[in-house]
Motif scaffolding. Sequence first.
Motif, PDB file in Angstrom:
ATOM      1  N   LYS A   1      39.440  37.714  51.404  1.00  0.00           N
ATOM      2  CA  LYS A   1      38.524  36.438  51.653  1.00  0.00           C
ATOM      3  C   LYS A   1      37.495  36.633  50.730  1.00  0.00           C
ATOM      4  O   LYS A   1      37.248  35.432  50.167  1.00  0.00           O
ATOM      5  CB  LYS A   1      38.135  36.518  53.079  1.00  0.00           C
ATOM      6  N   ALA A   2      36.925  37.623  50.453  1.00  0.00           N
ATOM      7  CA  ALA A   2      35.651  37.534  49.523  1.00  0.00           C
ATOM      8  C   ALA A   2      36.106  37.343  47.981  1.00  0.00           C
ATOM      9  O   ALA A   2      35.672  36.592  47.429  1.00  0.00           O
ATOM     10  CB  ALA A   2      35.062  38.888  49.733  1.00  0.00           C
ATOM     11  N   LEU A   3      37.625  38.091  47.772  1.00  0.00           N
ATOM     12  CA  LEU A   3      37.863  37.720  46.483  1.00  0.00           C
ATOM     13  C   LEU A   3      38.429  36.239  46.050  1.00  0.00           C
ATOM     14  O   LEU A   3      38.118  35.749  45.182  1.00  0.00           O
ATOM     15  CB  LEU A   3      39.200  38.852  46.130  1.00  0.00           C
ATOM     16  N   PHE A   4      38.902  35.605  47.445  1.00  0.00           N
ATOM     17  CA  PHE A   4      39.295  34.253  47.215  1.00  0.00           C
ATOM     18  C   PHE A   4      37.998  33.401  47.068  1.00  0.00           C
ATOM     19  O   PHE A   4      38.176  32.395  46.215  1.00  0.00           O
ATOM     20  CB  PHE A   4      40.110  34.108  48.547  1.00  0.00           C
ATOM     21  N   ALA A   5      37.065  33.494  47.818  1.00  0.00           N
ATOM     22  CA  ALA A   5      35.710  32.689  47.444  1.00  0.00           C
ATOM     23  C   ALA A   5      35.351  32.908  46.001  1.00  0.00           C
ATOM     24  O   ALA A   5      34.821  31.967  45.537  1.00  0.00           O
ATOM     25  CB  ALA A   5      34.683  33.156  48.539  1.00  0.00           C
ATOM     26  N   LYS A   6      35.170  34.340  45.460  1.00  0.00           N
ATOM     27  CA  LYS A   6      35.010  34.560  44.492  1.00  0.00           C
ATOM     28  C   LYS A   6      35.557  33.574  43.169  1.00  0.00           C
ATOM     29  O   LYS A   6      35.326  33.176  42.113  1.00  0.00           O
ATOM     30  CB  LYS A   6      34.862  36.103  43.868  1.00  0.00           C
ATOM     31  N   SER A   7      36.961  33.634  43.320  1.00  0.00           N
ATOM     32  CA  SER A   7      37.908  33.126  42.412  1.00  0.00           C
ATOM     33  C   SER A   7      37.715  31.506  42.716  1.00  0.00           C
ATOM     34  O   SER A   7      37.662  30.898  41.482  1.00  0.00           O
ATOM     35  CB  SER A   7      39.360  33.380  43.198  1.00  0.00           C
ATOM     36  N   ALA A   8      37.378  31.047  43.569  1.00  0.00           N
ATOM     37  CA  ALA A   8      37.030  29.587  43.969  1.00  0.00           C
ATOM     38  C   ALA A   8      35.748  29.328  43.026  1.00  0.00           C
ATOM     39  O   ALA A   8      35.711  28.241  42.428  1.00  0.00           O
ATOM     40  CB  ALA A   8      36.922  29.143  45.208  1.00  0.00           C
ATOM     41  N   ASP A   9      34.763  30.104  43.110  1.00  0.00           N
ATOM     42  CA  ASP A   9      33.470  29.790  42.500  1.00  0.00           C
ATOM     43  C   ASP A   9      33.765  29.771  40.873  1.00  0.00           C
ATOM     44  O   ASP A   9      33.448  28.916  40.235  1.00  0.00           O
ATOM     45  CB  ASP A   9      32.556  31.201  42.821  1.00  0.00           C
TER      46      ASP A   9
END
Length: 309
Positions: free
Chosen positions: A289-297
């Motif tokens: 989930k943290a990687l996905f949020a970083k990718s979205a940023d």
Amino acid sequence: MKVTVIGAGAVGATCADNIARASLCEELVLLDIKEGFAEGKAIDMMQTAALLGFETRITGTTGDYSKTAGSSVVLITSGIPRKPGMTREELIGINAGIVKGVTENILKYSPDAIIIIISNPMDTMTYLALTSSGLPKNRVIGMGGILDSSRFRYYLSQAIPASPNELQATVIGGHGDTTMIPLTRLATYQGTPVSNYVAADVLKKVAADTMVGGATLTGLLGTSAWYAPGASGADLVKAIVRDEKRLLPCCVYLDGEYGQKDICLGVPVIIGKNGWEKIVDYHLNDEEKALFAKSADAVRNMNSVLKTL
Ligand code: APR
């Protein structure tokens, strides 16, 4: 059934070739702005019909969108690659102009088409095509995740070793080198976790190799790849025109799913005759989930360039 491919370059022509070989549609139109280019590619491909036995009729046109009228699916591969000295903003500016103009022209003649975006930066171009056209969100799909997942399966197949066909593995998130997320934890070999066969450090390398898979080929070829991108585009067309309801990782508009809003990003979706029909929740763990949020940023940051154009 009619399908149009915009851009008759390396990727567009390979898409068309794969679509025709599988006879996925009766009519296939290739469109390019380079004079005679799409016509030439179309005739060359049609001259393989008697050898390969396909029934698709391929025609080419230099910029005449009326020839694309009534297409059910349109793939956009037109754009330019990043040239030495060109900033990311400049590349986005040029390709954004191309993708926006192409989308407008397509919809004049094929108002019901499902649009597949292949041009890079793909996540941003998908967002642009959707927001500038005002199309229903299910009809705009970015292709990157299918390609990245196929590359992931290739690298896993080398590491195990195993046939790529016996591996299930998905890449979500952005389509860029630093934004994609190979879901190693969920990858399987005939239904069993790949971690049964490959050491953790090797799996890490598989994920890292997947993330730079495109750049590795650009280094080897001196230009970006086309066989796997072309086959991936055709696979997505197949899922749509045959209404397969397949679960494929694609770049789609998120409205709260996976914790994100107002962005197009790669997630598992059901693909069928209506385009993407449903987003599937893979129940990511906290790290994913943290990687996905970083990718979205990172993708949102790239999308912000669109506002400056
Ligand atoms: N309308 C139609 N065709 C266009 C337009 C336009 N406005 N602008 C450019 N093209 C055409 C070019 O004439 C060229 O034939 O798009 C084609 C692009 O082909 P290539 O240069 O061979 O690029 P390719 O390797 O196919 O990559 C296309 O796909 O994977 C992505 O990063 C890649 O964004 C790139 C795209």
